[in-house]
Design an enzyme around this catalytic site. Structure first.
Site, short mmCIF file in Angstrom:
data_model
loop_
_atom_site.label_atom_id
_atom_site.label_comp_id
_atom_site.label_asym_id
_atom_site.label_seq_id
_atom_site.Cartn_x
_atom_site.Cartn_y
_atom_site.Cartn_z
N HIS A 198 4.67 -4.10 0.29
CA HIS A 198 3.25 -3.71 0.30
C HIS A 198 2.57 -4.24 1.56
CE1 HIS A 198 -0.83 -3.36 -1.85
NE2 HIS A 198 -1.10 -4.08 -0.78
N GLU A 199 2.82 -5.52 1.88
CA GLU A 199 2.13 -6.14 3.03
C GLU A 199 2.66 -5.59 4.36
OE1 GLU A 199 -0.49 -7.65 2.42
OE2 GLU A 199 -0.15 -8.06 0.30
N CYS B 137 -4.63 -4.31 -4.49
CA CYS B 137 -4.78 -4.67 -3.08
C CYS B 137 -6.19 -5.22 -2.89
CB CYS B 137 -4.57 -3.42 -2.22
SG CYS B 137 -4.77 -3.70 -0.46
N LEU B 138 -6.31 -6.28 -2.11
CA LEU B 138 -7.65 -6.87 -1.90
C LEU B 138 -8.59 -5.91 -1.19
CD1 LEU B 138 -6.72 -10.57 -1.03
CD2 LEU B 138 -7.67 -9.67 -3.17
N HIS C 94 0.98 -2.51 5.30
CA HIS C 94 -0.33 -2.71 5.94
C HIS C 94 -0.20 -2.78 7.47
CE1 HIS C 94 -3.37 -3.25 2.85
NE2 HIS C 94 -2.63 -4.09 2.17
N GLN D 249 -6.20 -6.76 7.30
CA GLN D 249 -7.23 -6.73 6.24
C GLN D 249 -8.43 -7.62 6.58
OE1 GLN D 249 -4.10 -7.32 3.00
NE2 GLN D 249 -5.68 -6.15 1.94
N GLY E 54 -1.29 -11.78 -1.72
CA GLY E 54 -0.80 -11.44 -0.40
C GLY E 54 -1.93 -10.88 0.46
NI NI Z 1 -2.85 -4.72 0.17
#
Ligand code: NI
Length: 172
Positions: free
Chosen positions: A136-137, A94-95, A140, A51, A46
């Site tokens: 989660h997304e 998380c990236l 963000h 990000q 995701g």
């Molecule tokens: Ni994340």
């Protein structure tokens, strides 16, 4: 398609609240295509636009297993319209926090309303990994990171390690 640089925490830009998309046009679709390519290259399941330093309410996701065909999903202006009372704990990553994972408790199922790749309004139920990932997304988009759900002690330890790693890589 282009691979975009992913912001790594700690970075103040990850705390920015993203703005709604007015129209899902070709420009937005091109951004979503680039976000998907970036997420696959990372690799991750995701990615939120913030990000890649674009403060728009856009998420891409693919939860297919390695032995399955890719199942790209696109969410524009996503909103959770229902949360289950039941909670689940999942070890999240998380990236923007490479190599860090920790347990986060969230609703085990939700309903999400959004615009799809073509700007069509949709609403669907999310359970299991899909429920975890969409919550989660969407966090963000509000400038909330998964470490914000951890104790202050754990969060500070993770951010210190990331800051140290950055100093080392800049110095190298
Ligand atoms: Ni994340």
């Amino acid at each position: 398609m282009a691979i975009l640089p992913i912001l790594i925490a700690p970075d103040a830009r990850l705390k920015v609240i993203s703005r709604p998309v007015d129209t899902v046009d070709d420009g937005i679709r091109a951004l979503m295509d680039n976000m998907l390519a970036t997420m696959y290259a990372a690799p991750g399941v995701g990615l939120a636009a913030i990000q890649v330093n674009v403060p728009k309410r856009i998420i891409v996701m693919d939860l297919a297993r390695e032995d399955e065909k890719p199942q790209p999903r696109f969410f524009v202006n996503p909103e959770i319209v229902w949360y289950s009372e039941e909670q689940t704990v999942f070890s999240e990553g998380c990236l923007s926090f490479p190599e860090f994972f920790d347990d986060v408790e969230r609703a085990s199922s939700v309903r999400v309303r959004y615009l799809d790749y073509h700007g069509k309004p949709r609403e669907e139920a999310a359970e299991d990994l899909f429920a975890v990932c969409i919550q989660h997304e969407i966090d963000h988009l509000e400038g909330v990171l998964f470490v914000d759900h951890l104790s202050r002690l754990k969060r500070d330890a993770i951010l210190r390690k990331l800051q140290k790693a950055r100093r080392l890589s800049v110095g190298a």
